[in-house]
Design an enzyme around this catalytic site. Structure first.
Site, PDB file in Angstrom:
ATOM      1  N   ASP A  50       0.746  -1.297  -0.001  1.00  0.00           N
ATOM      2  CA  ASP A  50       0.099  -0.062   0.215  1.00  0.00           C
ATOM      3  C   ASP A  50       0.711   1.126  -0.061  1.00  0.00           C
ATOM      4  OD1 ASP A  50      -2.723  -1.320   2.212  1.00  0.00           O
ATOM      5  OD2 ASP A  50      -1.913  -1.611  -0.001  1.00  0.00           O
ATOM      6  N   ASP A  54       0.757   4.001  -2.794  1.00  0.00           N
ATOM      7  CA  ASP A  54       0.520   5.562  -2.357  1.00  0.00           C
ATOM      8  C   ASP A  54       1.570   6.558  -3.090  1.00  0.00           C
ATOM      9  OD1 ASP A  54      -0.593   4.694   0.959  1.00  0.00           O
ATOM     10  OD2 ASP A  54      -1.711   4.733  -0.987  1.00  0.00           O
ATOM     11  N   SER A 100     -14.526   7.201  -2.848  1.00  0.00           N
ATOM     12  CA  SER A 100     -13.381   6.762  -2.092  1.00  0.00           C
ATOM     13  C   SER A 100     -12.835   7.888  -1.136  1.00  0.00           C
ATOM     14  CB  SER A 100     -11.990   6.568  -3.012  1.00  0.00           C
ATOM     15  OG  SER A 100     -11.058   6.000  -2.632  1.00  0.00           O
ATOM     16  N   LYS A 132     -10.011   3.154  10.241  1.00  0.00           N
ATOM     17  CA  LYS A 132      -9.865   2.706   8.887  1.00  0.00           C
ATOM     18  C   LYS A 132      -9.650   1.390   8.980  1.00  0.00           C
ATOM     19  CE  LYS A 132      -8.080   4.072   4.327  1.00  0.00           C
ATOM     20  NZ  LYS A 132      -7.785   2.802   3.724  1.00  0.00           N
ATOM     21  N   LYS A 309     -14.078  12.783   9.689  1.00  0.00           N
ATOM     22  CA  LYS A 309     -14.895  13.286   8.690  1.00  0.00           C
ATOM     23  C   LYS A 309     -15.809  14.437   9.583  1.00  0.00           C
ATOM     24  CE  LYS A 309     -16.161   8.514   7.458  1.00  0.00           C
ATOM     25  NZ  LYS A 309     -17.348   7.705   7.398  1.00  0.00           N
TER      26      LYS A 309
END
Length: 701
Positions: A50, A54, A100, A132, A309
């Protein structure tokens, strides 16, 4: 002759070549990102970490930020991760786009995001901090309280229908439980993540090994692979879990905050994380990120970060979204984990274009929740740069991928028995002397591209790939079987295979001496593949640098393989998305006799070598360059391009003075701004439809 080979080339020629090289650099990077997205989202088998992905993605973002004219609607930076990949599941359209998340990797990047948010909503906004979960995104639709459908994210607009499989999850209720406080809504679209608890994942892998089956590389891959089983009974036997982390389209339910929405979801019987925290201000957000960074292994499942968020839905709507991610949320990703292990050996692998790549063979070690024993080392220069010796204790880094990264040796642990890796001078498969393709290349290659067993295997396997002919049944095992039995000498023989040929291979023969069902399916799929469009033929030929994007551009511009062969290098390079490097590779490829023999074998077998134009579609856009930016409700990215091309137009990726129209959908981005600056006419979706039907005289929306 190109400007590069002309000593006194003028500034204009040099600038043109520089622009072409820049576009080629962007295209190569974008294709590499999409290739890894395919392996991740469709095959559930990533080949880089990952963290490495990234980095690639950030390189692409940085290049587009520096050169906004490169940022096309089909760039991976503008799309949700799984966009554009066909699968075996029935398509399922989301009621509301399933986006996403943008990632940040350090406090500075988090601060930059929060500064943009605070500029719109002030300093005292409430935030939700959620773990996450590293799993597979899933959307559930309930109508009048009853589960109607479950779908994966897909491209954000259309996912895969996995309803039967999702019904087997204990965490997915068939009916919502209404109450006086929370009566169930008429329509509820809820988003979540499907995952394995670490203990369940380890038990699953132990069972697979006991059955003689290969284990999964990590919990994320196992969750994705388990939910996307063709047989729901297999899914039912695997202890998948789900956690809800958002809502999409609703009727009869209008929460003012996510915090309120999660309370309702919990009341209805849907799983919501107990670890989600509502905080005020970014200082509190940073505290939660630091806390979970220290306690990430204290919970039952793997996490790779914290999602932040805005809680108030009105503020979310004010900030809106880009084409791929909301502006009101961000994923803070923790640094990938590291471990030490013994480097037992460095071996090499030969790819389909002859590239010889060293890889680390290590003592298996547990890192990031899975056991690792292999890691790529890229090339001999990289081995030397890292300073690793065979026998070293090395530090590896892994972020949930199949093959991790070797960071370097632990020099203090050396005992004198270590030895230096020596890159082989001859191909380990065919014995041919190795050499760089051109002076200065870091990679060395086996030049015996025609008969090297490794290259043959890889090329035959590549022909069947989703980006090429997309032939189900022609996997790696089948490629090996066909070659070893002498049924085919190279990929050119694939489309003339018969049942008698397959009977010479054990893989496709039953105990009774007949062709197996898989063999019959392979022959049928080979027959269907002959009608694939020209761009897929080009990809299947394994021409260096020619991926799906360049192949589409060439097929669109020239229409037939013969026209591409006859075109000059300058004509090829002038095609948008091609450039001089790809053009040179194409011209060079067709100078090789056995390459041309493959083409002629395919042609004789009936493989389509030209794209037929639909005469019933009026050429209303002949010669017009049109740029589509943003998301259109009635067209996917490819559909809009195909509609333009079918009418004689050019689907361009950047705006210039030569652009006839810019079609702007939702979240159009910088192309819209550039069109306004240059005075290029801008159409909405209705205007685009009119343009397609009536041409330039159509009313502009």
């Amino acid at each position: 002759m190109s400007a590069k080979s002309t000593p006194d080339a003028g500034p204009q020629e040099q600038a043109t070549e520089a622009e072409a090289e820049l576009r080629h650099r962007w295209q190569a990077l974008a294709d590499e990102v999409r290739d890894h997205q395919f392996r991740y989202y469709v095959r559930d088998a990533p080949v880089i970490s990952d963290a490495d992905f990234d980095k690639l993605f950030q390189q692409l973002e940085a290049l587009e930020a520096e050169h906004p004219e490169l940022r096309a609607p089909d760039s991976p930076t503008q799309l949700v991760g799984g966009a554009g990949f066909a699968t075996d599941f029935t398509p399922a359209e989301h009621l509301e786009r399933m986006l996403s998340l943008d990632d940040v990797f350090n406090v500075d990047e988090l601060t930059a995001w929060s500064s943009r948010v605070r500029a719109e909503v002030g300093d005292d906004a409430a935030y939700l901090c959620e773990l996450k979960v590293d799993g597979l995104a899933l959307a559930l639709v309930y109508r009048d309280g009853r589960l109607e459908r479950a779908a994966t994210r897909g491209d954000g607009r259309v996912g895969e229908d996995v309803t039967l499989n999702a019904r087997t999850l204990d965490d997915v209720p068939e009916r919502l439980t209404p109450s006086d406080e929370f009566p169930h809504p008429a329509v509820l679209e809820v988003r979540g993540e499907v995952f394995f608890r670490v203990a369940d994942f380890e038990a699953l892998n132990a069972g697979l090994v006991a059955e003689g089956k290969p284990p999964f590389a990590n919990p994320r891959n196992s969750a994705a692979g388990s939910l996307r089983q063709k047989n729901p009974a297999v899914t039912a036997r695997r202890p998948l879990r789900m956690v809800c982390h958002g809502i999409g389209y609703t009727e009869g339910f209008s929460p003012t905050s996510l915090h309120e929405a999660y309370g309702a979801l919990r009341a209805w019987g849907l799983p919501v994380s107990d670890h989600t925290t509502r905080v005020q201000g970014m200082d509190a957000v940073r505290e939660r990120i630091a806390y979970w960074g220290e306690h990430r292994h204290d919970i039952e499942h793997e996490i790779d970060g914290v999602v932040v968020k805005l809680d108030q839905i009105a503020l979310q709507r004010r900030l809106g979204a880009t084409s791929r991610a909301p502006r009101w949320a961000v994923a803070y990703k923790y640094p990938p984990e590291e471990a030490q292990t013994k480097l037992l050996d460095i071996r090499v692998n030969v790819g389909r274009t002859g590239r010889v790549t060293p890889f680390a063979y290590m003592e298996p070690v547990k890192v990031a929740g899975s056991t690792v024993g292999l890691a790529t080392l890229h090339n001999a220069s990289e081995v030397k740069r890292k300073g690793v010796l065979i026998g070293d204790t090395v530090v590896i880094r892994k972020a949930g991928d199949v093959i991790p990264e070797v960071l370097g040796p632990v020099v203090d642990l050396r005992d004198g028995t270590e030895r230096e890796f020596v890159m082989p001078t001859h191909c380990p498969e065919c014995g041919t002397e190795l050499a760089p393709a051109k002076e200065g290349d870091a990679d060395i290659r086996c030049p015996n591209s025609r008969t090297c067993p490794a290259q043959l295997r890889e090329r035959v396997f590549h022909v069947a790939g989703r980006g090429a002919f997309d032939i189900e049944g022609l996997g790696y095992e089948a490629a090996i079987a066909l070659l070893q039995a002498g049924v085919i000498t190279d990929e050119g023989d694939l489309f003339t295979l018969t049942e008698d040929d397959l009977l010479r291979t054990e893989l496709f023969t039953t105990k009774g001496g007949a062709v197996s069902a898989n063999g019959r399916r392979l022959l049928a799929n080979l027959g269907k593949a002959k009608a694939q469009p020209l761009w897929r033929v080009l990809v299947a030929l394994s021409i260096r640098h020619v991926g799906p994007t360049a192949a589409r551009a060439l097929a669109t511009e020239f229409g037939s393989l013969d026209a591409i062969i006859e075109a000059s290098e300058d004509q090829l390079a002038a095609v948008e998305g091609v450039g001089p490097t790809i053009a040179a590779a194409v011209k060079e490829w067709f100078t090789v006799d056995w390459h041309c023999a493959i083409v002629e074998k395919w042609r004789a077998a009936g493989v389509r070598m030209a794209d037929e134009r639909d005469a019933s579609i009026a050429r209303t856009l002949e010669g017009l360059s049109i740029v589509v930016t943003g998301s259109l409700a009635g067209f996917s990215r490819d559909e809009a391009k195909e509609a333009i091309i079918a009418r004689g137009g050019k689907a361009a990726g950047s705006v210039s003075k030569k652009t006839a129209y810019v079609v702007a959908g939702d979240s159009p981005g910088s192309k819209y701004d550039k069109a306004i600056d240059l005075g290029v006419p801008v159409l909405d979706e209705d205007g685009f439809r009119n343009l397609l039907e009536n041409g330039p005289q159509a009313p502009e929306g």
